[in-house]
Design a protein around this motif. Sequence first.
Motif, PDB file in Angstrom:
ATOM      1  N   ALA A   2      20.781 -46.519 -14.619  1.00 62.70           N
ATOM      2  CA  ALA A   2      21.971 -46.379 -13.784  1.00 62.70           C
ATOM      3  C   ALA A   2      23.171 -45.955 -14.629  1.00 62.70           C
ATOM      4  O   ALA A   2      24.008 -45.158 -14.191  1.00 62.70           O
ATOM      5  CB  ALA A   2      22.266 -47.694 -13.063  1.00 62.70           C
ATOM      6  N   THR A  56      29.198 -44.388  -9.238  1.00 66.14           N
ATOM      7  CA  THR A  56      27.810 -43.910  -9.274  1.00 66.14           C
ATOM      8  C   THR A  56      26.895 -44.944  -9.910  1.00 66.14           C
ATOM      9  O   THR A  56      25.792 -45.205  -9.410  1.00 66.14           O
ATOM     10  CB  THR A  56      27.721 -42.592 -10.061  1.00 66.14           C
ATOM     11  N   ALA A  93      23.986 -46.713  -7.820  1.00 64.49           N
ATOM     12  CA  ALA A  93      22.616 -46.504  -8.297  1.00 64.49           C
ATOM     13  C   ALA A  93      21.899 -47.831  -8.478  1.00 64.49           C
ATOM     14  O   ALA A  93      20.730 -47.987  -8.101  1.00 64.49           O
ATOM     15  CB  ALA A  93      22.630 -45.719  -9.614  1.00 64.49           C
ATOM     16  N   ILE A 142      22.777 -42.210 -15.405  1.00 66.14           N
ATOM     17  CA  ILE A 142      23.127 -41.401 -14.228  1.00 66.14           C
ATOM     18  C   ILE A 142      24.641 -41.354 -14.048  1.00 66.14           C
ATOM     19  O   ILE A 142      25.239 -40.294 -13.829  1.00 66.14           O
ATOM     20  CB  ILE A 142      22.445 -41.966 -12.972  1.00 66.14           C
TER      21      ILE A 142
END
Length: 207
Positions: A153, A181, A185, A156
């Motif tokens: 995560a 994000t 995630a 990302i």
Amino acid sequence: MPSFVTILDFVGTFAFAISGIRLASAKRFDWFGAYVVGLVTAIGGGTIRDLLLDVTPAWMIDPMYLICTALAMGFVILFGRYVIRLNNTFFIFDTIGLALFTVVGFSKAYSLGYPFWIAIMMGSITGAAGGVLRDIFINEIPLIFRKEIYAMACVIGGLVYWICLIEGLESYVSQIIGGTTVFLARVLAVKFRITLPILKGEESSDS
């Protein structure tokens, strides 16, 4: 006035410290032991990052990290019966800390002139390493080594953060998007049980 990244750093410290102290409380640690676990959770990843970047760890310069952990300790003491009983309390604070520290780690490495892939690695270390040390201290298998999406995560979120920067968005907007994000995630991966493939080895057979 503190910068936006500095504010994120302190909020992340508070959130991560609560996640560590909450687990220490569930393990029946005393106040000192719980504070140590919370502090290691809060500063562990940032310390490893700073050592790799060859800069003085932030907590050795600014006492606010120790103060934030003390405030987190007071929060758990005052609201302990609610914090410990709620099963999702640890997850919420841990995920918030993960998101904020990923942004802080990426920002620090990127501002020092390192390429984006190093910044993503530093963001991931800042976000995940403290949790690894926390789990070791309380004798649990670190989340990063389980099937859950955790460090991925961070990767990302760091990648999205970098894309926002090269697209010309303001730094604080990129930080918000990158941190969000990471948070989403992690939450979506747990909610929908999304995991990385397990590397399977040969099963041993008795001869």
